[in-house]
Design a protein around this motif. Sequence first.
Motif, PDB file in Angstrom:
ATOM      1  N   UNK A  14       0.845  -1.194   0.000  1.00 40.77           N
ATOM      2  CA  UNK A  14       0.000   0.000   0.000  1.00 40.77           C
ATOM      3  C   UNK A  14       0.880   1.243   0.000  1.00 40.77           C
ATOM      4  N   UNK A  15       0.531   2.251  -0.808  1.00 41.13           N
ATOM      5  CA  UNK A  15       1.317   3.495  -0.822  1.00 41.13           C
ATOM      6  C   UNK A  15       0.900   4.444   0.299  1.00 41.13           C
ATOM      7  N   UNK A  16       1.882   4.935   1.035  1.00 39.54           N
ATOM      8  CA  UNK A  16       1.659   5.960   2.066  1.00 39.54           C
ATOM      9  C   UNK A  16       2.662   7.088   1.813  1.00 39.54           C
ATOM     10  N   UNK A  17       2.395   7.938   0.844  1.00 42.65           N
ATOM     11  CA  UNK A  17       3.379   8.943   0.427  1.00 42.65           C
ATOM     12  C   UNK A  17       3.423  10.170   1.332  1.00 42.65           C
ATOM     13  N   UNK A  18       3.558   9.935   2.650  1.00 38.40           N
ATOM     14  CA  UNK A  18       3.599  11.029   3.620  1.00 38.40           C
ATOM     15  C   UNK A  18       5.008  11.142   4.184  1.00 38.40           C
ATOM     16  N   UNK A 134       4.218   2.836  -8.779  1.00 37.63           N
ATOM     17  CA  UNK A 134       3.760   1.541  -9.262  1.00 37.63           C
ATOM     18  C   UNK A 134       2.688   0.933  -8.362  1.00 37.63           C
ATOM     19  N   UNK A 135       2.934   0.914  -7.040  1.00 38.83           N
ATOM     20  CA  UNK A 135       1.961   0.251  -6.159  1.00 38.83           C
ATOM     21  C   UNK A 135       0.690   1.068  -6.002  1.00 38.83           C
ATOM     22  N   UNK A 136       0.703   2.322  -6.432  1.00 39.92           N
ATOM     23  CA  UNK A 136      -0.524   3.123  -6.421  1.00 39.92           C
ATOM     24  C   UNK A 136      -1.530   2.635  -7.450  1.00 39.92           C
ATOM     25  N   UNK A 137      -1.072   1.808  -8.374  1.00 39.62           N
ATOM     26  CA  UNK A 137      -1.958   1.196  -9.369  1.00 39.62           C
ATOM     27  C   UNK A 137      -2.343  -0.204  -8.879  1.00 39.62           C
ATOM     28  N   UNK A 138      -3.623  -0.448  -8.613  1.00 41.18           N
ATOM     29  CA  UNK A 138      -4.026  -1.751  -8.055  1.00 41.18           C
ATOM     30  C   UNK A 138      -3.543  -2.950  -8.854  1.00 41.18           C
ATOM     31  N   UNK A 139      -3.419  -2.792 -10.165  1.00 38.46           N
ATOM     32  CA  UNK A 139      -3.005  -3.931 -10.988  1.00 38.46           C
ATOM     33  C   UNK A 139      -1.513  -4.237 -10.859  1.00 38.46           C
ATOM     34  N   UNK A 140      -0.752  -3.355 -10.217  1.00 39.70           N
ATOM     35  CA  UNK A 140       0.692  -3.589 -10.096  1.00 39.70           C
ATOM     36  C   UNK A 140       1.186  -3.342  -8.676  1.00 39.70           C
ATOM     37  N   UNK A 141       0.334  -3.642  -7.694  1.00 36.13           N
ATOM     38  CA  UNK A 141       0.683  -3.332  -6.305  1.00 36.13           C
ATOM     39  C   UNK A 141       1.352  -4.491  -5.574  1.00 36.13           C
ATOM     40  N   UNK A 142       1.559  -5.618  -6.225  1.00 36.54           N
ATOM     41  CA  UNK A 142       2.191  -6.767  -5.571  1.00 36.54           C
ATOM     42  C   UNK A 142       3.709  -6.612  -5.579  1.00 36.54           C
ATOM     43  N   UNK A 143       4.327  -6.971  -4.477  1.00 35.32           N
ATOM     44  CA  UNK A 143       5.783  -6.967  -4.365  1.00 35.32           C
ATOM     45  C   UNK A 143       6.264  -8.306  -3.833  1.00 35.32           C
TER      46      UNK A 143
END
Length: 222
Positions: A14-18, A134-143
């Motif tokens: 999950x993106x947390x850009x803070x 990248x992870x902000x896009x649901x289709x590419x959020x897997x790591x």
Amino acid sequence: MNTHPNTLLQGVAAPLPYSNLDTDQIMPKQFLRIIDKAGLDRGLLYDLRFDPAGAPRPGFVLNREPYRRPAFLVAGPNFGCGSSREHAVWGLQQFGVRAIIAPSFGEIFYANAMNNGLLLIRLPDAQVQALLDQVSQPQSCALEIDVLAGQVRAADGVRYDFSLSPRHRGMVAEGLDMVAATLRQLPEIARFEAAHRQRHPWLQDAAAGVRARLDQRSEGVA
């Protein structure tokens, strides 16, 4: 055969850009009034997840699929700054977070997290920004995180190298916190104690002897 199941971590990020997301925000003070660790996941990022009436904020990332229970967080710089509350780490773990990727972390938070087995990965700003995009896009959020190889593998195939101390790498790989890691050294600790007592026998039970003499004096005064 891999005997350590924690060496390859996979899941949603999950993106947390803070920037400067502090421990007071990660785990607000009202969730610290407990005598154990139970239920801290309810308090995680509470004021970001819920409005003053307690209703979920629909725009916050952890209230949206597929990010509701992420395995990883990709965050901004100085994550975990502020007070030294260890509850922030426990709440993240109870929520299901296994690793956090950021350019930098609060120093005390870093120690608390790694000592509890929560993997923190420091990457350069540009690489973290690329992962955030990248992870902000649901289709590419897997790591995928390879702990032993020291690599974060993104959905687009890009690999990001990170470093860990040997001690922390081993603790994460084997699923150990600091207490469990210390208990594995009990034979070495026992050998050290035995050798120390042999070299300094006059120190053995010194505190108990002093206490006994003080008790005798106090009885005599009474």
